[in-house]
Scaffold this motif. Sequence first.
Motif, mmCIF file in Angstrom:
data_model
loop_
_atom_site.group_PDB
_atom_site.id
_atom_site.type_symbol
_atom_site.label_atom_id
_atom_site.label_comp_id
_atom_site.label_asym_id
_atom_site.label_seq_id
_atom_site.Cartn_x
_atom_site.Cartn_y
_atom_site.Cartn_z
ATOM 1 N N VAL A 1 0.848 -1.078 0.047
ATOM 2 C CA VAL A 1 -0.007 0.068 0.073
ATOM 3 C C VAL A 1 0.629 1.346 -0.031
ATOM 4 C CG1 VAL A 1 -1.651 1.238 1.226
ATOM 5 C CG2 VAL A 1 -1.991 -1.195 1.273
ATOM 6 N N ARG A 2 0.660 2.002 -0.952
ATOM 7 C CA ARG A 2 1.730 3.256 -1.049
ATOM 8 C C ARG A 2 0.722 4.298 -0.368
ATOM 9 N NH1 ARG A 2 4.133 6.027 -6.451
ATOM 10 N NH2 ARG A 2 4.361 8.125 -5.712
ATOM 11 N N ASP A 3 -0.591 4.486 -0.396
ATOM 12 C CA ASP A 3 -1.310 5.668 0.273
ATOM 13 C C ASP A 3 -2.720 5.094 0.669
ATOM 14 O OD1 ASP A 3 -2.235 6.106 -2.154
ATOM 15 O OD2 ASP A 3 -0.796 7.682 -2.588
ATOM 16 N N VAL A 4 -3.495 5.833 1.243
ATOM 17 C CA VAL A 4 -4.693 5.708 1.766
ATOM 18 C C VAL A 4 -5.551 6.869 1.694
ATOM 19 C CG1 VAL A 4 -6.437 5.302 3.589
ATOM 20 C CG2 VAL A 4 -4.170 3.548 3.268
ATOM 21 N N ALA A 5 -6.560 7.097 1.071
ATOM 22 C CA ALA A 5 -7.470 7.989 0.788
ATOM 23 C C ALA A 5 -8.799 7.697 1.554
ATOM 24 C CB ALA A 5 -7.528 8.577 -0.555
ATOM 25 N N VAL A 6 -9.077 8.659 2.550
ATOM 26 C CA VAL A 6 -10.292 8.377 3.195
ATOM 27 C C VAL A 6 -11.439 9.581 2.906
ATOM 28 C CG1 VAL A 6 -11.620 8.299 5.344
ATOM 29 C CG2 VAL A 6 -9.309 7.659 5.036
ATOM 30 N N VAL A 7 -12.482 8.957 2.214
ATOM 31 C CA VAL A 7 -13.539 9.677 1.798
ATOM 32 C C VAL A 7 -14.630 10.108 2.748
ATOM 33 C CG1 VAL A 7 -15.474 10.219 -0.148
ATOM 34 C CG2 VAL A 7 -13.198 8.926 -0.666
ATOM 35 N N THR A 8 -14.685 11.311 3.274
ATOM 36 C CA THR A 8 -15.336 11.386 4.418
ATOM 37 C C THR A 8 -15.863 13.024 4.654
ATOM 38 O OG1 THR A 8 -15.752 10.913 6.946
ATOM 39 C CG2 THR A 8 -13.456 11.691 6.219
ATOM 40 N N ASP A 9 -16.912 13.541 5.363
ATOM 41 C CA ASP A 9 -17.219 14.696 5.583
ATOM 42 C C ASP A 9 -17.258 14.824 7.091
ATOM 43 O OD1 ASP A 9 -17.319 15.891 2.855
ATOM 44 O OD2 ASP A 9 -19.360 15.262 2.958
ATOM 45 N N ASP A 10 -16.613 13.852 7.850
ATOM 46 C CA ASP A 10 -16.843 13.870 9.263
ATOM 47 C C ASP A 10 -15.382 14.682 9.627
ATOM 48 O OD1 ASP A 10 -16.099 12.997 12.227
ATOM 49 O OD2 ASP A 10 -18.410 12.245 11.753
ATOM 50 N N ILE B 1 -7.175 12.944 3.506
ATOM 51 C CA ILE B 1 -8.865 13.050 3.641
ATOM 52 C C ILE B 1 -9.197 13.874 2.429
ATOM 53 C CG2 ILE B 1 -10.585 14.044 4.887
ATOM 54 C CD1 ILE B 1 -8.708 11.902 6.187
ATOM 55 N N VAL B 2 -10.358 13.089 1.880
ATOM 56 C CA VAL B 2 -10.999 13.643 0.619
ATOM 57 C C VAL B 2 -12.352 13.978 1.028
ATOM 58 C CG1 VAL B 2 -11.655 13.132 -1.910
ATOM 59 C CG2 VAL B 2 -9.312 12.295 -0.903
ATOM 60 N N PRO B 3 -12.826 15.201 0.755
ATOM 61 C CA PRO B 3 -14.260 15.470 1.121
ATOM 62 C C PRO B 3 -15.230 14.625 0.124
ATOM 63 C CG PRO B 3 -12.978 17.502 1.196
ATOM 64 C CD PRO B 3 -12.235 16.487 0.408
ATOM 65 N N ASP B 4 -16.381 14.155 0.598
ATOM 66 C CA ASP B 4 -17.278 13.654 -0.245
ATOM 67 C C ASP B 4 -18.047 14.714 -1.027
ATOM 68 O OD1 ASP B 4 -19.081 11.916 -1.424
ATOM 69 O OD2 ASP B 4 -20.023 11.264 0.548
ATOM 70 N N THR B 5 -17.622 15.302 -1.935
ATOM 71 C CA THR B 5 -18.383 16.173 -2.854
ATOM 72 C C THR B 5 -19.560 15.894 -3.747
ATOM 73 O OG1 THR B 5 -16.504 16.134 -4.549
ATOM 74 C CG2 THR B 5 -16.324 17.879 -2.863
ATOM 75 N N PRO B 6 -19.572 14.549 -4.099
ATOM 76 C CA PRO B 6 -20.605 14.126 -4.570
ATOM 77 C C PRO B 6 -21.798 14.025 -3.817
ATOM 78 C CG PRO B 6 -18.805 12.731 -5.324
ATOM 79 C CD PRO B 6 -18.256 13.613 -4.181
ATOM 80 N N ALA B 7 -21.775 13.705 -2.641
ATOM 81 C CA ALA B 7 -22.615 13.140 -1.352
ATOM 82 C C ALA B 7 -23.958 12.596 -2.119
ATOM 83 C CB ALA B 7 -23.155 14.661 -0.908
ATOM 84 N N ARG B 8 -23.538 11.609 -2.752
ATOM 85 C CA ARG B 8 -24.758 10.611 -3.454
ATOM 86 C C ARG B 8 -24.523 9.108 -3.038
ATOM 87 N NH1 ARG B 8 -22.689 13.430 -8.102
ATOM 88 N NH2 ARG B 8 -22.107 11.300 -8.974
ATOM 89 N N GLY B 9 -23.952 8.981 -1.991
ATOM 90 C CA GLY B 9 -23.872 7.596 -1.436
ATOM 91 C C GLY B 9 -22.543 7.175 -1.568
ATOM 92 N N LEU B 10 -22.411 5.767 -0.966
ATOM 93 C CA LEU B 10 -21.233 5.020 -1.232
ATOM 94 C C LEU B 10 -20.614 4.743 -2.130
ATOM 95 C CD1 LEU B 10 -19.067 3.298 0.454
ATOM 96 C CD2 LEU B 10 -21.038 1.132 0.209
ATOM 97 N N ASN B 11 -21.110 4.485 -3.399
ATOM 98 C CA ASN B 11 -20.471 4.210 -4.649
ATOM 99 C C ASN B 11 -19.988 5.484 -5.255
ATOM 100 O OD1 ASN B 11 -20.416 1.117 -4.771
ATOM 101 N ND2 ASN B 11 -22.765 1.402 -4.627
#
Length: 237
Positions: A56-65, A79-89
């Motif tokens: 594993v080179r890196d980890v990006a967590v998609v969350t708005d918390d 940390i990547v903001p969940d800008t789509p805000a349309r669910g998990l996929n």
Amino acid sequence: MRRDGADVGWSLVVPLKPLVRAKSRLSRAAGEEFRPRLALAFALDTVTAALACEDVRDVAVVTDDQLAGERLAALGARIVPDTPARGLNAALAHGARVVRARRPGAAVAALNADLPALRPAELELVLHSASLFPRAFLADAADIGTTLLTATSGVELEPAFGGPSRARHLASGAREITGHRAPSVRRDVDTGEDLLAALALGVGPHTALQAPRLAPGAAAPKEAERLPPPQVRASGA
């Protein structure tokens, strides 16, 4: 993972709901007040183990918390903001795009955030097998859902998580990874029974710290509670 003699490494995308809504099915076992803490502990142990995996080179967590973002960033996750805000996929597809915007040739993998017993060595075995196919996935312990979905360089992730996602990922052409002794990569936690199974495997330090606070009747057997947490090296954060 190696290609042309060079160490490339996987970029993992980990989705995490706002903690106030995360792991709702654990409410009965953990209680509403304690459930968000447990969800955060799962994510911290998952990301710690993932970052300790050699492939594993890196980890990006998609969350708005905000709280989860701060704690996970301190481990070394992006940390990547969940800008789509349309669910998990949609969140996973967005995370993969963000990763490849920075590193176009990245091999990406979507990994559940609720794998508190995750072992770096077992994750490495699964990722090695996944690297042999354009897209691959690992079913959860119930053989119904999915805990890991991978896409090698230049291949779209096409996530179809949620419910009976094993069947959907098979239908999409992804190759199922089977035959591995990697129970920690399959052991996601949605219910109290799942948590007992994870505790029996031996969970990471964050979950181990929270487990004794479970609601009456949900605590693991004493034998499981005494199991040591998995040995994961520091993330380098």
